[in-house]
Design a protein around this motif. Structure first.
Motif, PDB file in Angstrom:
ATOM      1  N   THR A 266       0.845  -1.194   0.000  1.00 13.18           N
ATOM      2  CA  THR A 266       0.000   0.000   0.000  1.00 13.18           C
ATOM      3  C   THR A 266       0.882   1.247   0.000  1.00 13.18           C
ATOM      4  OG1 THR A 266      -0.052   0.147   2.387  1.00 13.18           O
ATOM      5  CG2 THR A 266      -1.769  -1.183   1.351  1.00 13.18           C
ATOM      6  N   MET A 267       0.243   2.392  -0.228  1.00 10.14           N
ATOM      7  CA  MET A 267       0.994   3.656  -0.221  1.00 10.14           C
ATOM      8  C   MET A 267       1.647   3.900   1.132  1.00 10.14           C
ATOM      9  SD  MET A 267      -1.357   6.247  -2.430  1.00 10.14           S
ATOM     10  CE  MET A 267      -2.906   6.009  -1.599  1.00 10.14           C
ATOM     11  N   THR A 268       0.869   3.627   2.204  1.00 14.78           N
ATOM     12  CA  THR A 268       1.418   3.878   3.543  1.00 14.78           C
ATOM     13  C   THR A 268       2.620   2.976   3.808  1.00 14.78           C
ATOM     14  OG1 THR A 268      -0.206   2.316   4.389  1.00 14.78           O
ATOM     15  CG2 THR A 268      -0.754   4.637   4.559  1.00 14.78           C
ATOM     16  N   SER A 269       2.498   1.716   3.419  1.00 17.45           N
ATOM     17  CA  SER A 269       3.612   0.788   3.642  1.00 17.45           C
ATOM     18  C   SER A 269       4.850   1.286   2.919  1.00 17.45           C
ATOM     19  CB  SER A 269       3.275  -0.599   3.103  1.00 17.45           C
ATOM     20  OG  SER A 269       2.065  -1.041   3.631  1.00 17.45           O
ATOM     21  N   ASN A 270       4.619   1.764   1.695  1.00 14.90           N
ATOM     22  CA  ASN A 270       5.731   2.246   0.891  1.00 14.90           C
ATOM     23  C   ASN A 270       6.534   3.300   1.647  1.00 14.90           C
ATOM     24  OD1 ASN A 270       7.200   2.293  -1.542  1.00 14.90           O
ATOM     25  ND2 ASN A 270       6.194   4.217  -2.106  1.00 14.90           N
ATOM     26  N   ILE A 271       5.804   4.210   2.278  1.00 12.70           N
ATOM     27  CA  ILE A 271       6.490   5.295   2.989  1.00 12.70           C
ATOM     28  C   ILE A 271       7.287   4.750   4.164  1.00 12.70           C
ATOM     29  CG2 ILE A 271       6.195   7.431   4.286  1.00 12.70           C
ATOM     30  CD1 ILE A 271       3.554   7.817   2.675  1.00 12.70           C
TER      31      ILE A 271
ATOM     32  N   ILE B 115       0.973   8.131   9.527  1.00 18.48           N
ATOM     33  CA  ILE B 115       2.133   8.163   8.636  1.00 18.48           C
ATOM     34  C   ILE B 115       2.346   9.572   8.070  1.00 18.48           C
ATOM     35  CG2 ILE B 115       0.845   7.436   6.579  1.00 18.48           C
ATOM     36  CD1 ILE B 115       4.353   6.246   7.372  1.00 18.48           C
ATOM     37  N   ILE B 116       1.234  10.294   7.861  1.00 15.97           N
ATOM     38  CA  ILE B 116       1.347  11.667   7.373  1.00 15.97           C
ATOM     39  C   ILE B 116       1.944  12.561   8.457  1.00 15.97           C
ATOM     40  CG2 ILE B 116       0.046  13.683   6.553  1.00 15.97           C
ATOM     41  CD1 ILE B 116       0.053  11.618   4.472  1.00 15.97           C
ATOM     42  N   ALA B 209       4.510   7.179  13.122  1.00 15.03           N
ATOM     43  CA  ALA B 209       4.997   8.549  13.256  1.00 15.03           C
ATOM     44  C   ALA B 209       6.251   8.611  14.126  1.00 15.03           C
ATOM     45  CB  ALA B 209       3.910   9.446  13.837  1.00 15.03           C
ATOM     46  N   ILE B 210       6.344   7.694  15.083  1.00 15.41           N
ATOM     47  CA  ILE B 210       7.477   7.727  16.003  1.00 15.41           C
ATOM     48  C   ILE B 210       8.756   7.256  15.307  1.00 15.41           C
ATOM     49  CG2 ILE B 210       8.393   6.862  18.183  1.00 15.41           C
ATOM     50  CD1 ILE B 210       6.028   8.644  18.553  1.00 15.41           C
ATOM     51  N   ILE B 211       8.635   6.207  14.502  1.00 12.76           N
ATOM     52  CA  ILE B 211       9.827   5.717  13.792  1.00 12.76           C
ATOM     53  C   ILE B 211      10.428   6.838  12.960  1.00 12.76           C
ATOM     54  CG2 ILE B 211      10.652   4.185  11.970  1.00 12.76           C
ATOM     55  CD1 ILE B 211       8.879   2.086  12.844  1.00 12.76           C
ATOM     56  N   LEU B 212       9.547   7.620  12.320  1.00 11.11           N
ATOM     57  CA  LEU B 212      10.045   8.661  11.416  1.00 11.11           C
ATOM     58  C   LEU B 212      10.574   9.894  12.140  1.00 11.11           C
ATOM     59  CD1 LEU B 212       7.465   8.614   8.479  1.00 11.11           C
ATOM     60  CD2 LEU B 212       9.592   7.355   8.748  1.00 11.11           C
TER      61      LEU B 212
END
Ligand SMILES: Nc1ncnc2c1ncn2[C@@H]1O[C@H](COP(=O)(O)OP(=O)(O)OP(=O)(O)O)[C@@H](O)[C@H]1O
Ligand SMILES: [Mg+2]
Lengths: 317, 277, 253
Positions: A266-271, B115-116, B209-212
Motif C-alpha cells: 500500500t501507499m502507507t507501507s511504501n512510505i 504516517i502523514i 509517526a514515532i519511527i520517522l
C-alpha cells in the motif's frame, strides 16, 4: 455560552445620571474588562493551533512531494507500475492498486458486520449487553495497530498459508486485520446515528403494524442514513491511512494484486518501509506518495464534515 | 414458506452471532497474546535494558522512551488543547467563521493518518528545525496527533456542564473567566482527564509517526535530543526483523495490559463526569 | 411619605432575533417592597427580569431597546460595569442550581469572586448569609458537606444565601417556589417577608395566591406587554383591565 451581539439604545442622560454611574461602576472596572478580553484573545490564539497545524502539514508535505510529482508527471506518477526509485522509476500505480484492494476488501466485510453490530447494540441487545459491547468496542479501538499487525503476522498469515495457499502475506490478510481495526469506527458512528433516530419514528412504524425488523429496515436505517454513510467514509479513511498493521501482513511486493491471496504494497507501507534509508528524489517520491494519501484523506474528511455532518451537532456549537 | 415469526427469530440469532464474533475476535486476540507473552514477562524483562538489538535482556529503555515521549507530548498538547476547547465552547460566537474553521481543521486533523504526521514531523521537526531524530521531535509530532482528542473530549465535557452554573455565577457578578475557572472547569475536569488518558493510549500505541521522528535507538533516553524507541516501535522491529518472537509476544502483552488499564481509567473518569453533571 | 423608586424601566423592548418578547415596558419598582410579576407562560416575565441584571445579553441575537435605571443610573450604557451591576442586583432562578461544591464554598463563592480572601471575614459572611436565609439552623453544623445533598427547599434557600453574601440591594426571583413542596414554599414566603426590610425584591410567580400573600405591588404581563401594574390589593380586588380580571379569575392562561 457565548457573548452575543446586542444593540443598546441608551436613553437620554443628564450630567447627574452620568455622575451616578461613576459611583456604580467598580474602580478597577476597566482593568477587569481588559482581563477578560485578554484571556479571550489568548484562548483564541490557542484555538488557532488547529488551523496552523493543518496549514503547516499541508505546506511541508506539498513542498517536499509536489515537485517530484510534476517532474515525473501526474499521470505517470499515479499510474506507472514501475517503482524502482534507485533507478529513477517512480510509479505508484501498484501501490494505489494495493491500497484500493486492501481497503475495499476490508470494507466488504467490516461494513455489514459493523452495521449489524450497531443495530444489535441499539435495537436488539438488552441495555446492559449493549453497554458492555460498547466498552469492548472501545477496547478494540484502543489496541494499537502494531499489535493487530503482530497478531496478523503470527496467527492469520500461517492460517491463510495452510488453508488457502500462497505465502499468507496477502491482500486478504491485510483486509482481515484492517477490517477489525476499522470496526470500532464504523460501529461507534453508526450506533450514534441509529440511537439518534427519534423514538416517534419507530413507534409510528410499529403502530402501523410493522414488525421490529421491518421498522429497522424501512424507518430506522433510512433515517440514520447520513450517519451510516459517515461511518463508512471515516472507516474507509482509517483503512486507507493505516500503516503498521498493513505493512506487517501484506508482503509489500510492488505488483498489481491479481487475487486476494497475492501480496501487495500500500501507499502507507511504501512510505514507512523506505523512509529510513531514502534520500534525494527517492525521499521526495515518498513524500509524493504522502501527498496523494493526504489528498485522499482530506477529501474524505471534507466530504464528511462539510456535507454529511453539516447542520448536525457533531462536536462543538 | 417460513413464517415471519420464525424468520425474525433466525435474524435475531444472526445478529447475536455477529456480535459474539466481534467479542470473540477481541478475546482471542488478547488471550492468544497473553498465553504466549506471559511466560517471558518478568520483573527482569521490565527492568533490564535490551541487548543485542533486543534479542536478549529486557525492554526497560523502550518503556522509558514511551514514558518520556508521552509525558513531553502531553505537556505540550494538554494546555493548548484544553484552551482551544474553552475558547470554542465558552467564548466563540456560534456564527463565528473562525470557530467554524477551527472545528473543521480539528476534525480534519483527527482524520489524518499517523504516517502523514510522521512525514510532517520528519520534514519539519527533524530536518527543517534541525531537531534530528529525537524525543523532542517525536513528542512534538505526537502532540499534534493527540490535540484533536484532547480538544474534542474537553469540548464535550464543557458542554455537559449545566448552563445554570454559568448563569448563576454570572448573576453573582463573576466575570467570564472567573466563571469558567470556578464553575465550568471543575465539574468538566473528569471529562478533560478522559481525553488526556485516551491520548496516553494513542501515544503508547503510536508507531509509524514515532519511527520517522524519534528514530529507534535502544539506548537509555537521557535528554530531549536523544533518539529513542517506544514499546510499539520495539514490537514492530522485533517481529518484522524476526529478532525475537518470544520477546515480541511479551512486549505486545505488556502493551495490551497498558491499554486495558488506560481504557478502564478513561471509563472511570467518564463516569465521574456523569455523576458531576 | 414619598417612597423611593429603586428601579425604573423606561420603554424596555427585548427581541430574540426576529421575535419581540417585550413591548416597551415602563415600570417603577419601589425600594424595600416586594413586587410580583404574574402572567401566563411565555408572556415575557423572565425576559423582563433578566433584562434588569443584563443577563439577556448572554443569549445569541438578543437586542434590547429602551433604558433601565437603578437608583437613577442607567443600566444600559457603555460605562456600566456589568459585574458591578450584577453584584448589586442578585438573582434567584426557578430551579435551584447549587454549584458542585460544599455548602460553605457555595455561599463564599460571591465574596471570593469579589476579592475577599480573609478566612474570618468569609466565615462571618457565610454565617450571616445563611442565618438571613433561615438556613443556618439546618446546615450550620455541616458546612463542608456537599451542597448537592440538601433538599430542594434547602437548596433554594442556599441559593438565596449565596445571593445575600454578595450584599446586593435588589433580589430578582424567577418562580423561586415552583420546584418546592408546600412546606418549603411557606418557609420561602416567610423569608421573603423578612428580606424585604433590607432588600428590594422582584418576584415572578405563577401562583396568584402567592403573589397576593407576599407582594406589595403586582404587575400583570400578557404577550410581552405590561397590562396592569398597581398595588397588589388593588390589582386583585379591583382590576382596571378586563384582561387582568379574566386572568386572575382563572378565565384563561
Ligand atoms: N432564548 C430565546 N430565544 C428565542 N425566544 C425566546 C428565548 N427565551 C424566551 N423566548 C421567547 O420569549 C417569550 C417570553 O419568554 P419568557 O421566558 O420571558 O416568558 P415567561 O413569561 O417567563 O414564561 P414562563 O412563565 O413559562 O417562565 C416566549 O414566547 C419565549 O418563547
Ligand atoms: Mg419564566
Amino acid at each position: 455560552m457565548n457573548n452575543r451581539t446586542q444593540e443598546i439604545t441608551v436613553g437620554t442622560m443628564d450630567a447627574a445620571k452620568l455622575l451616578a454611574i461613576r459611583s456604580f461602576t467598580r474602580k478597577n472596572s476597566t482593568l477587569g474588562f481588559n482581563r477578560d478580553k485578554l484571556v479571550e484573545t489568548i484562548l483564541m490564539l490557542n484555538a488557532a493551533i488547529f488551523i496552523l497545524a493543518i496549514a503547516a502539514i499541508s505546506l511541508f508535505i506539498l513542498i517536499r512531494g509536489l515537485p517530484l510529482i510534476f517532474k515525473v508527471g501526474i499521470t505517470d506518477f499515479l499510474l506507472q507500475l514501475e517503482w524502482n526509485p534507485t533507478a529513477g522509476s517512480f510509479g505508484i500505480g501498484t501501490m494505489l492498486a494495493g491500497t484500493l484492494a486492501v481497503t475495499l476488501t476490508a470494507l466488504l466485510w467490516a461494513v455489514p458486520m459493523g452495521l449489524a453490530t450497531s443495530i444489535f447494540m441499539v435495537e436488539l441487545a438488552p441495555p446492559r449487553i449493549g453497554t458492555l459491547m460498547g466498552s469492548l468496542v472501545e477496547l478494540l479501538a484502543g489496541i494499537p495497530s502494531v499489535v493487530y499487525g503482530f497478531f496478523g503476522l503470527i496467527v492469520i498469515i500461517p492460517f491463510i498459508r495452510n488453508y488457502l495457499g500462497g505465502s499468507g502475506l496477502s491482500v486478504l490478510a491485510g483486509a482481515i486485520v484492517l477490517g477489525v481495526m476499522i470496526l470500532p469506527t464504523i460501529i461507534n458512528i453508526s450506533r450514534d446515528a441509529i440511537a439518534a433516530v427519534p423514538l416517534d419514528y419507530k413507534v409510528g412504524s410499529l403502530a402501523l403494524g410493522a414488525s421490529h425488523y421491518q421498522s429497522i429496515r424501512r424507518v430506522i436505517l433510512p433515517a440514520a442514513r447520513s450517519g451510516i454513510i459517515t461511518a463508512i467514509i471515516l472507516g474507509m479513511g482509517r483503512a486507507i491511512g493505516e500503516t503498521m498493521a498493513v505493512v506487517m501482513v501484506t508482503g509489500n511486493s510492488t505488483i498489481i494484486p491479481h487475487s486476494i491471496l497475492s501480496p501487495t504494497r500500500t501507499m502507507t507501507s511504501n512510505i514507512v518501509l523506505e523512509m529510513g534509508y531514502a534520500s534525494g528524489d527517492h525521499q521526495a517520491a515518498l513524500f509524493a506518495t504522502g501527498v496523494v494519501l493526504f489528498i485522499f484523506i482530506v477529501i474524505l474528511n471534507l466530504v464528511v464534515n462539510l456535507t454529511l455532518k453539516a447542520g448536525k451537532n457533531y462536536g462543538a456549537n | 414458506m417460513v413464517p415471519t415469526k420464525d424468520k425474525e427469530k433466525i435474524l435475531t440469532a444472526i445478529f447475536w452471532l455477529l456480535a459474539l464474533i466481534i467479542v470473540g475476535i477481541l478475546f482471542s486476540l488478547i488471550a492468544y497474546i497473553a498465553v504466549r507473552g506471559l511466560p517471558g514477562l518478568s520483573m527482569d524483562f521490565i527492568l533490564q535494558a535490551p541487548s543485542r538489538a533486543g534479542k536478549e535482556g529486557g525492554i526497560s529503555t523502550t518503556i522509558l522512551g514511551t514514558l518520556y515521549l508521552t509525558a513531553v507530548a502531553l505537556f505540550l498538547a494538554v494546555p493548548l488543547g484544553v484552551a482551544a476547547a474553552i475558547y470554542l465552547e465558552e467564548y466563540a460566537r456560534p456564527d463565528s467563521k473562525f470557530a467554524w474553521l477551527v472545528n473543521l481543521t480539528a476534525e480534519t486533523l483527527a482524520g489524518i493518518p499517523s504516517i502523514i504526521f510522521g512525514l510532517f514531523g520528519f520534514v519539519f521537526f527533524v530536518i527543517f528545525l534541525g531537531l534530528g531524530w529525537s524525543i523532542i521531535s517525536g513528542a512534538l509530532t505526537l502532540a499534534f496527533m493527540v490535540l484533536p482528542t484532547i480538544t474534542r473530549t474537553a469540548q464535550e465535557a464543557i458542554l455537559s456542564v449545566p448552563r445554570e452554573y454559568r448563569e448563576n455565577s454570572l448573576a453573582l457578578g463573576a466575570g467570564k473567566w472567573q466563571t469558567v475557572c470556578r464553575v465550568v472547569i471543575p465539574p468538566a475536569l473528569p471529562g478533560i482527564i478522559t481525553g488526556i488518558i485516551l491520548s496516553i493510549g494513542r501515544a503508547v500505541g503510536e508507531t509509524a509517526a514515532i519511527i520517522l521522528t524519534a528514530g529507534s535507538s535502544l539506548n537509555m533516553p537521557l535528554s530531549l535530543s536523544d533518539s529513542t524507541r517506544t514499546m510499539s516501535v520495539h514490537l514492530y522491529l522485533l517481529a518484522m526483523e524476526g529478532v525475537s518472537m518470544e520477546r515480541a509476544f511479551s512486549t505486545a502483552f505488556l502493551i495490551i495490559i497498558l491499554i486495558i488499564i488506560i481504557n478502564y481509567l478513561a471509563n472511570l473518569s467518564l463516569k465521574r463526569l456523569a455523576v458531576n453533571n | 411619605m414619598n417612597p423611593k423608586i429603586k428601579i425604573k424601566t423606561s420603554d424596555i423592548s427585548v427581541f430574540y432575533k426576529d421575535f419581540q418578547a417585550l413591548h416597551g415596558i415602563n415600570m417603577d419598582i419601589q425600594e424595600h417592597k416586594v413586587t410580583a410579576l404574574i402572567g401566563p407562560s411565555g408572556c415575557g416575565k423572565s425576559t423582563f427580569l433578566r433584562s434588569i441584571n443584563r443577563l439577556n445579553e448572554l443569549i445569541a441575537g438578543t437586542v434590547i431597546r429602551g433604558q433601565i435605571y437603578i437608583d437613577a443610573s442607567p443600566v444600559y450604557c457603555k460605562e456600566m460595569d456589568v459585574v458591578a451591576l450584577r453584584k448589586q442586583v442578585g438573582m434567584v432562578f426557578q430551579k435551584p442550581s447549587v454549584f458542585p461544591m460544599s455548602i460553605y464554598e457555595n455561599v463564599a463563592y460571591g465574596p471570593r469572586i469579589h476579592g475577599i480572601k480573609n478566612r474570618e471575614q468569609l466565615d462571618e459572611i457565610v454565617e450571616n448569609s445563611l442565618k438571613a436565609a433561615n438556613l443556618w439552623g439546618e446546615v450550620g453544623e455541616r458546612l463542608n458537606a456537599p451542597a448537592a445533598g440538601l433538599s430542594g427547599g434547602q437548596q433554594q434557600r442556599l441559593v438565596i444565601a449565596r445571593v445575600l453574601a454578595v450584599e446586593p440591594q435588589v433580589i430578582l426571583m424567577d418562580e423561586p417556589a415552583s420546584a418546592l413542596d408546600p412546606i418549603s414554599t411557606a418557609r420561602l414566603e416567610e423569608l421573603i417577608g423578612e428580606l424585604k426590610k433590607n432588600y428590594t425584591i422582584v418576584i415572578v410567580t405563577h401562583n396568584m395566591q402567592q403573589a397576593a400573600r407576599i407582594s406589595d405591588y403586582t404587575g400583570f404581563f400578557l404577550n410581552g406587554e405590561l397590562v396592569e401594574f398597581s398595588a397588589t390589593n388593588e390589582l386583585f380586588v379591583n382590576p382596571r383591565d378586563q384582561r387582568t380580571e379574566d386572568y386572575i379569575t382563572g378565565r384563561f392562561g
